[in-house]
Design a protein around this motif. Structure first.
Motif, short mmCIF file in Angstrom:
data_model
loop_
_atom_site.label_atom_id
_atom_site.label_comp_id
_atom_site.label_asym_id
_atom_site.label_seq_id
_atom_site.Cartn_x
_atom_site.Cartn_y
_atom_site.Cartn_z
N PHE A 210 1.24 32.64 -30.23
CA PHE A 210 1.38 32.51 -28.78
C PHE A 210 2.56 33.29 -28.20
CE2 PHE A 210 3.74 30.38 -25.41
CZ PHE A 210 2.84 30.44 -24.37
N PHE A 211 3.76 33.05 -28.73
CA PHE A 211 4.95 33.55 -28.05
C PHE A 211 5.05 35.07 -27.96
CE2 PHE A 211 9.33 34.58 -27.20
CZ PHE A 211 9.55 33.82 -26.07
N PRO A 212 4.86 35.81 -29.07
CA PRO A 212 4.99 37.27 -28.92
C PRO A 212 4.03 37.85 -27.89
CG PRO A 212 4.18 36.68 -31.12
CD PRO A 212 4.61 35.43 -30.47
N ILE A 213 2.82 37.29 -27.80
CA ILE A 213 1.87 37.80 -26.82
C ILE A 213 2.32 37.44 -25.41
CG2 ILE A 213 -0.55 37.80 -26.10
CD1 ILE A 213 -1.25 36.96 -28.96
N PHE A 214 2.75 36.18 -25.25
CA PHE A 214 3.21 35.73 -23.94
C PHE A 214 4.36 36.58 -23.44
CE2 PHE A 214 6.31 33.07 -21.63
CZ PHE A 214 5.55 32.75 -20.52
N VAL A 215 5.38 36.76 -24.27
CA VAL A 215 6.59 37.42 -23.79
C VAL A 215 6.32 38.91 -23.53
CG1 VAL A 215 7.77 38.11 -25.93
CG2 VAL A 215 9.09 37.27 -24.00
N ASN A 216 5.51 39.54 -24.35
CA ASN A 216 5.20 40.95 -24.12
C ASN A 216 4.38 41.15 -22.86
OD1 ASN A 216 5.93 43.16 -26.23
ND2 ASN A 216 5.63 41.29 -27.38
N THR A 217 3.37 40.30 -22.67
CA THR A 217 2.54 40.43 -21.47
C THR A 217 3.38 40.21 -20.22
OG1 THR A 217 0.77 39.47 -22.77
CG2 THR A 217 0.37 39.69 -20.43
N LEU A 218 4.20 39.16 -20.28
CA LEU A 218 5.02 38.85 -19.10
C LEU A 218 5.98 40.00 -18.80
CD1 LEU A 218 5.69 36.82 -16.94
CD2 LEU A 218 7.32 35.75 -18.48
N THR A 219 6.65 40.51 -19.83
CA THR A 219 7.58 41.63 -19.62
C THR A 219 6.83 42.81 -19.00
OG1 THR A 219 8.66 40.91 -21.65
CG2 THR A 219 9.38 42.99 -20.72
N GLY A 220 5.64 43.09 -19.53
CA GLY A 220 4.85 44.20 -19.01
C GLY A 220 4.50 44.00 -17.55
N LEU A 221 4.07 42.79 -17.21
CA LEU A 221 3.65 42.54 -15.83
C LEU A 221 4.83 42.49 -14.87
CD1 LEU A 221 0.89 39.84 -16.42
CD2 LEU A 221 0.56 42.17 -15.63
N MET A 222 6.02 42.17 -15.39
CA MET A 222 7.18 42.04 -14.50
C MET A 222 7.90 43.37 -14.30
SD MET A 222 7.40 38.82 -13.60
CE MET A 222 9.09 38.49 -13.13
N GLN A 223 7.54 44.39 -15.10
CA GLN A 223 8.15 45.71 -14.91
C GLN A 223 7.85 46.15 -13.49
OE1 GLN A 223 5.79 47.84 -17.68
NE2 GLN A 223 7.50 48.31 -19.00
N VAL A 224 8.88 46.49 -12.75
CA VAL A 224 8.63 46.93 -11.39
C VAL A 224 9.15 48.35 -11.23
CG1 VAL A 224 9.14 46.54 -8.98
CG2 VAL A 224 8.73 44.61 -10.48
N ASP A 225 8.25 49.22 -10.82
CA ASP A 225 8.64 50.59 -10.50
C ASP A 225 8.73 50.65 -8.98
OD1 ASP A 225 8.56 53.23 -9.72
OD2 ASP A 225 7.42 53.85 -11.47
N ASN A 226 9.97 50.67 -8.48
CA ASN A 226 10.17 50.51 -7.03
C ASN A 226 9.42 51.54 -6.20
OD1 ASN A 226 11.68 48.20 -6.85
ND2 ASN A 226 13.56 49.29 -7.45
N GLU A 227 9.48 52.81 -6.63
CA GLU A 227 8.84 53.84 -5.82
C GLU A 227 7.32 53.65 -5.77
OE1 GLU A 227 10.10 57.78 -6.91
OE2 GLU A 227 11.64 57.70 -5.36
N ARG A 228 6.73 53.25 -6.92
CA ARG A 228 5.29 53.05 -6.91
C ARG A 228 4.90 51.85 -6.06
NH1 ARG A 228 2.46 53.87 -12.64
NH2 ARG A 228 4.04 55.11 -13.64
N GLU A 229 5.72 50.79 -6.13
CA GLU A 229 5.43 49.63 -5.29
C GLU A 229 5.51 50.03 -3.82
OE1 GLU A 229 5.51 45.94 -6.33
OE2 GLU A 229 5.05 46.64 -8.34
N GLU A 230 6.53 50.86 -3.49
CA GLU A 230 6.66 51.32 -2.10
C GLU A 230 5.46 52.15 -1.70
OE1 GLU A 230 10.36 53.35 -1.51
OE2 GLU A 230 11.27 51.56 -0.64
N LEU A 231 4.99 52.98 -2.62
CA LEU A 231 3.80 53.78 -2.32
C LEU A 231 2.64 52.87 -1.96
CD1 LEU A 231 2.09 56.48 -2.58
CD2 LEU A 231 1.53 55.63 -4.85
N PHE A 232 2.40 51.85 -2.79
CA PHE A 232 1.28 50.94 -2.53
C PHE A 232 1.49 50.21 -1.20
CE2 PHE A 232 -1.94 50.50 -5.86
CZ PHE A 232 -1.48 51.44 -6.76
N THR A 233 2.73 49.75 -0.96
CA THR A 233 3.00 49.05 0.29
C THR A 233 2.76 49.97 1.47
OG1 THR A 233 4.75 48.02 -0.97
CG2 THR A 233 4.63 47.46 1.35
#
Lengths: 289, 289, 262
Positions: free
Chosen positions: B145-168
């Motif tokens: 459970f844990f290695p999958i949980f922590v890797n997925t969460l880290t991946g999903l929480m990565q924020v690329d500010n410029e790309r988020e701004e592009l989408f916004t």
């Protein structure tokens, strides 16, 4: 300026109260979960024989640590082995990793074996080692060494191999000797990766000792958990398991602390501390000269 | 390292030149080992002759075929446990990435699970789920459970500010940002987590078999070890390596298919495929018009 | 079209972007990123914002884009107040910000996808835009297969695909080498003229700012403000060679004086 200072302390206070509120909410939810469990067990929804009540676990903690005090002996036995196996295994791992890393030919020939070893659950060799080395500490230490060896080995290897090309060229252009390059560039660059390997190894060591003790049930925390479970004394088994949680947490914090000490340049606090220390050392040297 | 020739299929000559030195070295090592045992330089029962390991392999895998039922049982346990662990881990990670309060509630429990050596739960899980496959699947799920949980969460929480701004700036809503940006960007880390999870799931299944089971390669390993039949134990160990390799490479294959944009050849293949699809659509829409 | 009608009714000067007393502070008012900006940008004009880091040029750009809200003042685009990201304004960044799992053409189609369904006409337009930026042959290449300059061209095509007539460029070629940057600047002028967009371009390179613009806003930090608006009367279309002309150098000196005096 006074205005902004006042504002920031206000923010701090607001932040603290938010933090306290959050902690309280979490504690509340945790307490509710425990209460639900306790009630479920007391009303017969959960069989207390298999799912011990929180109060029973608490009572067991008291018994194994204080009134009977039997856990100390087993903890001492297990942790001694963990320490010995971890130190021996990881030193071997780092040493061999560095050796292989510096030698391209050996690296090439060892690669297929590393792939095969990586896919094998190393802990599966436990019964074999116990059968071969006999019951007792030596087979347990061998198992722990084996599970501790791999992560530091791989990480040291990749840390040594993946040194920044440009920095290597810099050292070459400065006419640095092989030993100088190793001491001043390669090792410091590899240290954070090696530390990550050590972290994994110490966690693996804990698992290794448990498996060893599950198989040869003479002494140690693993055999204690097994015995309690066999006697359906689940509350005491959980007291042991939560003890391991605490140990696991302490190990985690200790490795984190060590990482901040050794690879200080990756962490803000380490940078500040070392900058101050080195400045003090510098001025002292100037003063004496 | 030699580069493969320009044609897509590596030819036999290249394969030979690539693998011959490894095979030669392997052969020499085996012969030396055999001689050392035969001439009596190595006398411990721990190290059997390569020829007796070979004989055991032939017997277990090809003549009697004893290994196969156990092989498939362990494989099934590891895969099912992995699937359950991964499903829970990914669901919780997605929830945690979408909602800050949810993440705050989940994290403390996830961390407790991480610092507790999952292996310690083996006896308790066997008491809960019985001696059959259920307990092996459960332990595999718990420790993957844990290695999958922590890797997925880290991946999903990565924020690329410029790309988020592009989408916004394009007026994208939260759902669009999640499915079109966050999820694809998290895939490489998710797969890294899944690969670790598969390895740990196999460890979980095997350790649970060591502790108490009637079938599985872990049982076989235990039995042969305590019969001091080292040839057969090592032959059994090989089956675990085999399971490990099968699991790892099937995940690697999926990774390569789904995260196609990391490798040159895959990129080119997908690029060609999409160009063809575009042309086909243009043709059909032209016809209907 | 409706918005067009509104500005024509409200503002006879055909100002497409107009700001009055626009200010933005961060960290509870302790950092003044932009102070009291007054400006109007007429239709089809090219404005460069130039200044050192912290002068508020990126903040001003993000305010116009509707990515952040001003703490004071009013900001209008096409006569309506900016209250968030909008269809008629599009932005491009220093990094190409392409999605590496999509081919060039799929990246160009992203704005259409986010706005709704992709029709055949959208696909045709996307392909035309890739041809316009000179990447017709690379429609099905992934970003990793393209050079830095080509990636920025894809980003430019994506920006045009939005159909916005106000385009905001945040140091779009800043990460590229000098030669590629100059070539792309010339092409940018051609493309912007072709689609008739109103453009705001952020840079910290004075010569680049002047070369591209009809008007240069020279900005200074602490607090960030528009210190001077320099009119650039150079003729269009412009060639790189005008950068050696005395008029051009005079304009550079003028901007440098403002920045140096600060």
């Amino acid at each position: 300026m006074a205005d902004t200072v006042a504002q920031s302390t206000m923010n701090q206070r607001a932040g603290m109260s938010l933090r306290t509120r959050r902690i309280l909410t979490h504690a509340g939810i945790f307490a509710l979960l425990l209460l639900a469990w306790e009630i479920g067990s007391r009303t017969g929804l959960l069989d207390p024989l298999f799912y011990p009540r929180p109060t029973d676990i608490l009572a067991s903690f008291w018994r194994v640590y204080v009134t009977q005090g039997n856990i100390w002996f087993h903890l001492y036995a297990s942790l001694g082995l963990v320490l010995a196996g971890f130190v021996a295994g990881s030193i071997m791992g780092i040493g061999l990793g560095a050796l292989v890393g510096f030698n391209p030919l050996v690296r090439r020939f060892i690669k297929p074996y590393v792939i095969v070893l990586e896919a094998t659950p190393r802990i599966a060799v436990a019964p074999l080692l116990i059968a071969a080395l006999g019951f007792g500490a030596q087979s347990k230490i061998a198992i722990i060494m084996l599970v501790c060896f791999f992560a530091p080995f791989i990480n040291t290897l990749s840390g040594v191999v993946n040194v920044n090309e440009e920095k290597l060229e810099l050292f070459k252009s400065l006419g640095a000797s092989k030993m100088q390059t190793l001491r001043k560039l390669v090792l410091p660059e590899a240290v954070p990766v090696i530390m990550a390997g050590e972290r994994l190894a110490l966690t693996a060591a804990l698992s290794g000792v448990l498996v060893a003790e599950f198989i040869q049930r003479d002494q140690g925390i693993g055999s204690l958990i097994l015995t309690y479970t066999r006697n359906l004394n689940m509350a005491s088994a959980f007291a042991c398991i939560f003890t391991l949680t605490i140990i696991g947490f302490l190990i985690f914090r200790f490795m984190e602390w060590l990482d901040h000490r050794i690879a200080f340049w990756n962490h803000e606090d380490g940078l500040n501390r070392n900058a101050q220390k080195r400045q003090a050392r510098w001025s002292k040297k100037l003063a004496t000269a | 390292m030699m580069d493969p020739p320009k044609s897509n299929r590596p030819n036999a000559l290249w394969l030979m030149s690539r693998f011959a030195p490894h095979l030669a070295l392997f052969g020499v090592l085996i012969i030396i080992w055999e001689l050392l045992v035969r001439t009596g330089v190595i006398t411990t029962i721990m190290i059997p002759k390569p020829s007796s390991i070979g004989a055991s392999i032939i017997d277990l895998y090809f003549v009697s075929g004893t290994i196969w039922p156990h092989f498939f049982i362990t494989l099934t346990e590891a895969v099912l446990g992995f699937c359950i662990g991964a499903a829970i881990a990914i669901a919780l990670a997605v929830g945690s990435s979408l909602s800050d309060p949810f993440r705050r509630y989940v994290m403390p429990y996830a961390i407790v699970m991480n610092v507790t050596p999952g292996i310690a739960l083996t006896p308790v899980i066997i008491a809960w789920f019985g001696f059959g496959m259920g307990s092996k699947i459960a332990l595999a799920a718990v420790i993957s459970f844990f290695p999958i949980f922590v890797n997925t969460l880290t991946g999903l929480m990565q924020v690329d500010n410029e790309r988020e701004e592009l989408f916004t700036s394009l007026g994208a809503n939260r759902f669009q940002i999640f499915t079109r940006l966050r999820v694809p960007a998290a895939l490489p880390l998710l797969f890294a987590g899944l690969k670790i999870g598969l390895t740990t799931a196999l460890i979980g299944a095997v350790v649970a078999e060591f502790a108490q089971a009637t079938a599985g390669v872990g049982v076989l390993m235990n039995r042969f070890s305590f019969q001091l039949n080292m040839g057969a134990s090592l032959a059994t160990l090989l089956s675990m390596t085999l399971i490990g390799l099968i699991l790892f490479y099937s995940m690697e294959f999926l990774d390569d298919r789904l995260v196609f944009w990391r490798r040159e050849e895959r990129r080119e293949a997908v690029s060609r495929k999409r160009a063809r699809a575009w042309k086909r659509r243009a043709e059909t829409s032209g016809r209907t018009r | 079209m409706e918005q067009q009608a509104i500005i024509e009714a409200n503002d006879p000067g055909t100002a497409v972007v107009a700001g009055s007393n626009v200010g933005k502070t961060f960290a509870n008012g302790t950092v003044v990123a932009l102070d009291n900006a007054e400006f109007t940008i007429p239709k089809g004009k090219f404005v460069s914002l130039v200044g050192p880091s912290g002068c508020g040029k990126s903040t001003l750009l993000r305010l116009i884009a509707g990515l952040i809200a001003p703490t004071s003042g009013h900001l209008h685009v096409h006569g309506t107040q900016v209250a968030g990201p909008r269809q008629d304004v599009a932005m491009m960044f220093q990094r190409a910000t392409l999605l590496e799992w999509r081919t060039a053409i799929e990246n160009v189609l992203l704005p259409t996808e986010i706005a709704g369904n992709v029709e055949d006409a959208d696909r045709e337009r996307a392909m035309e835009l890739l041809h316009l930026v000179g990447l017709g042959d690379f429609a099905f290449s992934f970003p990793a297969q393209l050079s830095g300059g080509m990636q920025q061209r894809v980003a430019l095509a994506r920006l045009l695909q939005t159909g916005a007539d106000v385009i905001l460029l945040d140091e779009p070629f800043g990460a590229l080498d000098e030669f590629t940057r100059e070539r792309l600047n010339v092409e940018l002028l051609r493309i912007v003229a072709e689609v008739g967009a109103t453009t705001v371009f952020v840079t910290h390179n004075i010569a680049e700012a002047i070369f591209l613009a009809d008007e240069v806003y020279v900005m200074t930090p602490r607090p960030g403000r528009i210190a001077k608006v320099i009119d650039v009367p150079l003729e269009r279309p412009r060639e790189l060679a005008i950068q050696t002309s005395p008029e051009f150098n005079h304009l550079v000196d003028e901007a440098r004086d403002v920045l140096g005096a600060h």
